[in-house]
Write an enzyme that holds these catalytic residues in place. Structure first.
Site, PDB file in Angstrom:
ATOM      1  N   HIS A  71       0.797  -1.233   0.233  1.00  0.00           N
ATOM      2  CA  HIS A  71       0.072   0.109  -0.164  1.00  0.00           C
ATOM      3  C   HIS A  71       0.787   1.509   0.129  1.00  0.00           C
ATOM      4  CE1 HIS A  71       0.690   0.637   4.665  1.00  0.00           C
ATOM      5  NE2 HIS A  71       0.514  -0.245   4.503  1.00  0.00           N
ATOM      6  N   ASP A  72       0.612   2.010  -1.379  1.00  0.00           N
ATOM      7  CA  ASP A  72       0.864   3.335  -0.916  1.00  0.00           C
ATOM      8  C   ASP A  72       2.306   3.777  -1.323  1.00  0.00           C
ATOM      9  OD1 ASP A  72      -1.213   5.306   0.658  1.00  0.00           O
ATOM     10  OD2 ASP A  72      -0.295   3.231   2.806  1.00  0.00           O
ATOM     11  N   GLY A  78       5.174  -0.563   2.459  1.00  0.00           N
ATOM     12  CA  GLY A  78       4.212   0.178   2.831  1.00  0.00           C
ATOM     13  C   GLY A  78       5.075   1.748   2.506  1.00  0.00           C
TER      14      GLY A  78
END
Length: 264
Positions: free
Chosen positions: A123-124, A141
Site C-alpha cells: 500500500h501507498d 508500504g
C-alpha cells in the site's frame, strides 16, 4: 467490450470499464470499480479489484492479484485506489495493493516497468517508470522509487524507504535506509558499493557525465565527510559540466529528504 476478446469463463462486473481492445483470459475476475485501457492483456486466473485504474498496453500474466485491500490492520474498507500506467509487464503471482487514508490513499505504478514473478508492491508505494523488479522483490508500504531503478531478486525494502533514480541493488539485499540516485548497494543490511555505471552508459550518459556522478559518489562515501559537508561539496560541482547539473540537482533534492538516513 469486444466479446471475442473476453474468455467466456471470465467474471467481469458489468460496472467495470474495459476498452474494446482489452483481452481477458480464462477464469479472470474483474471488479466493478476497475478501468482498463486499450490493448492491455489480462491473463488466466488474474484477480483485479478495488478502485483500480490500469493504462494502455500492459500485459498482466496469470495468477496476478491487483488492487487488493492493503495488508494494514488500520485499513477499514475506505475506497482507496491503485493507479497503474502504460506498457508495464506484470508477471505471475505479483500482488499490488491499493493505498491507505494514512497516506495519499493511492498506490502508483508508472510506465514501462518490468515486474517479475512473486513481486509484492504494498500500500501507498509510489513507483516511477522503466523499473526492473526481479523475482520476489518485496516492497513494504509507503516506499518511493525513482525512474530506471533495478532491484535484484529477493530484495526486501523496509517501509517508508526512498530509492533514487538509476539506483540498483544486488541479489538478496535488505534495504532499510534510503538509497541515493545512481548508487548500487548489496548485502544484509545493505552497504553502498559503487555507482550504476553500466546502466548509465546503456541509457546514453556520456563518459564525462558518469565521471562527475562518480565524483558525487566519492564525496558521499569515500572522503569521510558528514552528510552535510558532502552535500556542500557536491553543490560546488555545479557548472563543471552543464549536462550534469540536473544530476547534481537530483542528488541534492534526494539527500534533502533522506529522513531515514542513507545507505552507507
Amino acid at each position: 467490450m469486444a466479446a471475442a476478446s473476453i474468455h467466456p469463463t471470465a467474471l467481469i462486473d458489468p460496472a467495470a470499464e474495459l476498452d474494446g481492445s482489452v483481452q481477458v483470459g480464462p477464469y479472470a475476475v474483474i471488479g466493478p470499480h476497475v478501468r482498463i485501457g486499450a490493448g492491455t492483456q489480462i491473463g488466466a486466473h488474474c484477480v483485479i479489484e478495488g478502485h483500480t485504474s490500469i493504462g494502455a498496453g500492459n500485459r498482466i500474466f496469470q495468477f496476478a492479484s491487483i488492487g487488493t485491500p492493503p495488508q494494514d490492520k488500520k485499513y477499514a474498507g475506505e475506497p482507496t485506489r491503485l493507479k497503474i500506467g502504460a506498457g508495464n509487464t506484470i508477471r505471475e503471482f505479483v500482488t499490488i495493493s491499493t493505498g491507505t487514508v494514512q497516506d495519499e490513499g493511492v498506490t502508483r505504478v508508472g510506465d514501462d516497468n518490468w515486474i517479475m514473478a512473486y513481486v509484492h508492491i504494498a500500500h501507498d508505494c509510489q513507483l516511477g517508470s522503466h523499473l526492473i523488479l526481479a523475482n520476489a522483490v518485496q516492497l513494504a508500504g509507503h516506499v518511493h522509487m525513482g525512474d530506471w531503478v533495478f532491484l535484484g531478486g529477493l530484495t526486501g525494502v523496509h517501509q517508508f524507504v526512498r530509492i533514487g533514480a538509476h539506483a540498483m541493488t544486488a541479489f538478496q539485499t535488505r534495504l532499510a535506509q534510503d538509497l541515493p540516485p545512481f548508487v548500487t548497494a548489496g548485502g544484509n543490511p545493505a552497504e553502498a558499493q559503487s555507482i550504476n555505471a553500466e546502466g548509465l552508459r546503456r541509457r546514453g550518459f556520456s563518459a564525462e557525465r558518469i565521471v562527475l556522478i562518480k565524483q558525487m559518489h566519492r564525496l558521499l562515501y569515500r572522503k569521510g565527510l558528514t552528510l552535510e559537508a558532502a552535500r556542500q561539496q557536491i553543490d560546488a560541482l555545479r557548472g563543471e559540466l552543464a549536462e550534469a547539473d540536473a544530476d547534481i540537482a537530483l542528488m541534492q533534492e534526494f539527500l534533502s529528504r533522506a529522513t531515514r538516513g542513507i545507505v552507507r
